[in-house]
Design an enzyme around this catalytic site. Sequence first.
Site, PDB file in Angstrom:
ATOM      1  N   GLU A 144       0.884  -1.345   0.020  1.00 22.57           N
ATOM      2  CA  GLU A 144       0.001  -0.080  -0.098  1.00 22.57           C
ATOM      3  C   GLU A 144       0.768   1.023   0.017  1.00 22.57           C
ATOM      4  O   GLU A 144       0.413   2.324  -0.732  1.00 22.57           O
ATOM      5  CB  GLU A 144      -0.923  -0.016   1.372  1.00 22.57           C
TER       6      GLU A 144
ATOM      7  N   GLU B 177       1.979   1.621  -3.344  1.00 21.91           N
ATOM      8  CA  GLU B 177       0.947   2.101  -4.315  1.00 21.91           C
ATOM      9  C   GLU B 177       0.859   3.752  -4.052  1.00 21.91           C
ATOM     10  O   GLU B 177       0.379   4.381  -4.959  1.00 21.91           O
ATOM     11  CB  GLU B 177      -0.433   1.432  -3.802  1.00 21.91           C
TER      12      GLU B 177
ATOM     13  N   CYS C 228      -8.281  -2.604   4.013  1.00 28.88           N
ATOM     14  CA  CYS C 228      -7.854  -3.694   4.931  1.00 28.88           C
ATOM     15  C   CYS C 228      -9.085  -4.152   5.747  1.00 28.88           C
ATOM     16  O   CYS C 228      -9.350  -5.388   6.514  1.00 28.88           O
ATOM     17  CB  CYS C 228      -6.757  -3.799   5.766  1.00 28.88           C
TER      18      CYS C 228
ATOM     19  N   SER D  60      -7.420   1.807  -1.673  1.00 29.91           N
ATOM     20  CA  SER D  60      -6.155   1.039  -2.237  1.00 29.91           C
ATOM     21  C   SER D  60      -6.695  -0.310  -2.841  1.00 29.91           C
ATOM     22  O   SER D  60      -7.656  -1.077  -2.428  1.00 29.91           O
ATOM     23  CB  SER D  60      -5.294   0.857  -1.131  1.00 29.91           C
TER      24      SER D  60
ATOM     25  N   LYS E 298     -14.807 -10.616   8.207  1.00 27.39           N
ATOM     26  CA  LYS E 298     -13.726 -11.477   7.545  1.00 27.39           C
ATOM     27  C   LYS E 298     -14.487 -12.722   7.018  1.00 27.39           C
ATOM     28  O   LYS E 298     -13.826 -13.580   5.900  1.00 27.39           O
ATOM     29  CB  LYS E 298     -12.638 -11.878   8.548  1.00 27.39           C
TER      30      LYS E 298
ATOM     31  N   GLU F 121     -15.379 -11.805   3.867  1.00 28.62           N
ATOM     32  CA  GLU F 121     -14.645 -11.381   3.063  1.00 28.62           C
ATOM     33  C   GLU F 121     -13.841 -12.607   2.494  1.00 28.62           C
ATOM     34  O   GLU F 121     -13.648 -12.925   1.176  1.00 28.62           O
ATOM     35  CB  GLU F 121     -13.445 -10.764   3.794  1.00 28.62           C
TER      36      GLU F 121
ATOM     37  N   GLU G  15     -13.992 -13.070  -5.728  1.00 26.00           N
ATOM     38  CA  GLU G  15     -12.646 -12.996  -6.268  1.00 26.00           C
ATOM     39  C   GLU G  15     -11.450 -13.308  -5.437  1.00 26.00           C
ATOM     40  O   GLU G  15     -10.247 -12.963  -5.769  1.00 26.00           O
ATOM     41  CB  GLU G  15     -12.851 -11.403  -6.567  1.00 26.00           C
TER      42      GLU G  15
ATOM     43  N   CYS H  45      -9.702  -2.382  14.746  1.00 26.98           N
ATOM     44  CA  CYS H  45      -9.863  -4.065  14.988  1.00 26.98           C
ATOM     45  C   CYS H  45     -10.169  -4.365  16.374  1.00 26.98           C
ATOM     46  O   CYS H  45     -10.821  -5.465  16.471  1.00 26.98           O
ATOM     47  CB  CYS H  45      -8.860  -4.730  14.266  1.00 26.98           C
TER      48      CYS H  45
END
Lengths: 632, 157, 402
Positions: free
Chosen positions: A315, A318, A342, A362, A401, A404, A409, A559
């Site tokens: 990141e 990026e 994230c 990102s 998660k 996720e 994908e 988190c």
Amino acid sequence: MKETGDEMSYKDNPRIPVSQQQFTVEKPSDITTIGGTVTVHINEKKIKVPFGTTILEACRQNQIHIPTLCHHPDLCIAGNCRICVVDVEGMKTLQASCSYPITSPLKIHTTTPMVRKARRHIIDLLLSEHYGECYSCFRNGNCELQALAKEYGVDGYTFGHITEPKYRVDRSSAAVVRDMSKCVLCKRCVRTCIDLQEVGVLEAIDRGYDTHIGTFLDKPLADVICINCGQCINRCPTAALRANDPSDEIWEAIDDPQKHVVIQTAPSPRAAIGEEFGIEPGHSFTGELNTALRRIGFDRVFDTNFTADLTIIEEGTELLNRLKKLLVDKDTSVKLPQFTSCSPGWVKFIEHFYPEYLDYLSTAKSPQQMFGALIKTFYAKEAGIDPANIVTVALMPCSAKKFECNRPEMVNSGFKDVDYGLTTREMAKMIREAGIYLPEIPRSTFDDPFGDASGAGLIFGATGGVMEAALRTVYELVTGRPVPFENLNISPCRGFDGIKQASVKLTDCKKGYDFLNNVELKFVVAHGTANAKKVMEMLNRGELDDVHFVEIMACPGGCLGGGGQPIPTSLEIRKLRAKAIYEEEANLPIRKSHENPHIKYIYENFLTDGPCGKLSHQLLHTHYTKRGKFIA
Amino acid sequence: MLIMEKNSLSEEIQELVNEYGNDRSALLQILQGIQKKHKYISDFAQQEVARLLDIHPVEVYSVITFYSFLKSKQRGRNIARLCKTISCDLQGREDVEEAIKRELGISFGETTKDNRITLEFTNCLGMCDQGPAMIINERVYTKLDPEKAVKILNAIK
Amino acid sequence: METLLENTKKRKGPVLFSEYKQGDAIRKVLKNKREFILQELKTSGLKGRGGAGFPTSTKWMLTATANAEKKYVICNADEGEPGTFKDRVLLLEYPELVFDGMVIAGYTIGAKYGIVYLRGEYGYMLKSLEGFLEQMRKDNLIGKNITGKENFDFDISIRLGSGAYVCGEETALIESLEGYRGEPRNRPPYPVNTGYKGCPTIVNNVETLASVPHIIIKGGEWFKKYGTDKSTGSKLFSVSGDCEKPGVYELPWGTTINELLKIVGAENVKAVQIGGASGVCLPKEQFNRQLAYEDAATGGSVMIFNEKRNMLKVLKNFLEFFVEESCGQCTPCRIGNVRLLEGVEKIEKNEITFAYINSLKELGKTMQVACKCGLGQTSPNSFITILENFKKEIFKYERNGR
């Protein structure tokens, strides 16, 4: 700009009940003035409190116990369970202590026979409607209704007990399971979803006895715009809301000799799992957890902080690429600020509510997903194991998660990158099932080839952690010097303010980065989707035009306050968990992502195109889906 | 729903918002407006209202399901509500109820096959001195007996 | 419109149904200071006519002294109590009293906006009431600079309800106006301090507001002449049930039930329900009680049951009403009413023990003090009084059966 994220911002949120608004606003700033304090008598004890304090607050400050159910420190006052009723002299009816403000000298009694009878009746009424399956319930032992029943010596069902579940369990969502037969209608989940997180998925439907908490048109949860943040689970007093528990399947995989089961653990569960074993919040059990996991039967135990470090490199690169595009190529179509990606709750939030801004995110995956991809490619090759037999489990503080890892994908390794997302609570359950008492077993380290990670990866767990880690690396990459903060602790990133803004100036940059000379690198950190919404509105209004990097975590506190963390939660508990994380990090030998030797190893031997190169893009980057707000 | 229907519905809702305002206190008036014209507030309408008032769709749904006169599901063209509170009950509501059920062939809570009438019970209409009373689409009929009630219902289009 | 109203007004009393010319009270009020109005109201001893009986002068004074930019006057025309239909008569035949009362209230407390919350079931009145208001605007009795008095603007709008009895409760009404579910709020703070949109608000019943112009014209002392010490003035009683002449009667407070029964032509009366479903059910032995705030209080509803009526069925009807109309917010009301109803069904089927009935009575007593709003606090009244006063009738088969 100081925007509090830890308490309800009354002026901004009109839904805070007026009963809370008025006396909160009128609390005088200087309580020593006349009228600033009021003297009341509670249970014959003389107590002096600031004007406008509720009876409940006054009692709690003076160690007088009043039971509550719908009250929650993070949320606005509801006053609908009526358990906290007390007797205020001179009033015909009992008053709810959670909402009654003290504005005159009152005489209050918290346990008269009428009060005791009322509380007992309310518990009996709740039990008559609650379809309790206590033996098989995941809140057995940690349920507020159970605790109340025990406190009031309930030894029979005065008003009967329901024998059939009233509602069907909603298992449609990958992350959150809704069992309304257990709901006590405290409406904490409604307040969390609408007021605290501003997502707005749950509300009370129908009237009177038919009232139930439901979604738009009573659709299954997976069909509405739930972002899976799980904050509702953390605040539910019973098991009406729980996370989708895969531990049975994981046990199966562990017991299957063919399967190579690998687990990666995140820092926030490690800082909080002690609470599940009776230890007070604020102690990290990283080493003990590693031993426990191996004893349970996991073949390898990896540290998610490794891919946290990897995320920082990816990141960070990026971000520098985007900055280069803007400042060197003068390409004004480049999307800045860059938003972190994230937090899967945040990702789904922006996909639903601000899909036009998806390009600002990102493209880097979250550490969990990066790890899944690497395990089934890089690790499988190194260890000589067929990736079809590898089962990756991720221990996360996060309920999102679970959604996720099931995203279509996330199969860049050729297989499902992460097979199961496991929450802290579920992990504790597995540890207990294996007969292990976590706090008292010896410590051990993580397995290679990923080894122990840097401290920068560890602080991901707290809000501002990603930003701090990124700055530590980016600043040094660009200038060749460590960040100009004592002990590398970037304090503007730390703390529980809802939206934090700061900047760091880049001077004397290295060759190749001179385009950044004298650039003031501005960043914003926000936690909780209510603040995320505020940041996006700022972006809409053009107030973030000179900001470069924004970190957003969907859960209040970051988190460490995630939907999978131990219940209960409160601001104090989250602050203690943050303290544990920062303390654990301060003692680590390596504290910058780019200094992690294993990171260097992986770029030299596997991701040979370098950060944001072709191979990295294939395995470690992803794309997003425009979902929008319309519910079909 | 066809695009054309959606567009015209959006326009209608926009007009209601223009008339009553776009803050939350206008919600009930807007919903009543939609209910009056369409006899129910469809999924699409609920989300349009939510979008224009900047609230969540589930909050609109929550308000609709709270009030007896607002419907989120399609009902018959006419809604006939018979008062079941005690004063009307004392004056012969049960006989009227039986007669209506027999004549229309449905029970209370259901809609006739041709979608003409939905039967519902309601609580005190404030006609206690002239019961049994019934309210059909905002018009009140009092001093009912089985024959009269049936005659009124058959005359509704 | 099929509602027959000519027959409804059965008895015209000295106060409400007496002569009044629209605008008179407003003009008188505007010539005087606000303190004058508050004083007259205080002398008159007018109390809320919706059933709760809160002194109107106190309510208006608290709001008048509250410091705020905007204030509201809300007329509670959500007449949902079973057996009450007096407001229907007032709004259809004497709207000038109600609206003049609102203007006076606005002047007293310093409000510019008045809202009438009209229940959804009275939707047929909307057109005629709005027409009436339009005429008042033309006559400059509402709007800007009323009757020429500078800087006194007051306008009235009508908002419809949508079929929820609980919205008759003042804070639930305010919630409903604000576009939320009609769930009562935590009190304190009371609407006089924090009401509609956080502004000081008075919520008054239609009849209370209708009494105000008369008090202004004829004075508080005159009003005090009628009724008792603690319940001054007269009251509109909406009488229904087993009697010869059901309708709206204006009688002074203090009238005994016996007297009322004679006036309405009721014979062989077994029970009288005073106060609607949330009131008390009185047997013959108590018919000498007075209708007054200090004795048998009511918002106006009087329901008469003769010897042939089954009191258990009456009780069941009331409890079904509450189960359906409860907002569902607080535990004791939402679940408690259902348990009481189930208890009554068990009594019907002869499947209940006295021990359980006593538990339910205790539950009723808890509900009366622990519920969040008046609905839950008064729904056990019928349960407790009917089971107490008609014990023999209800349980007679239990005695024989065993």
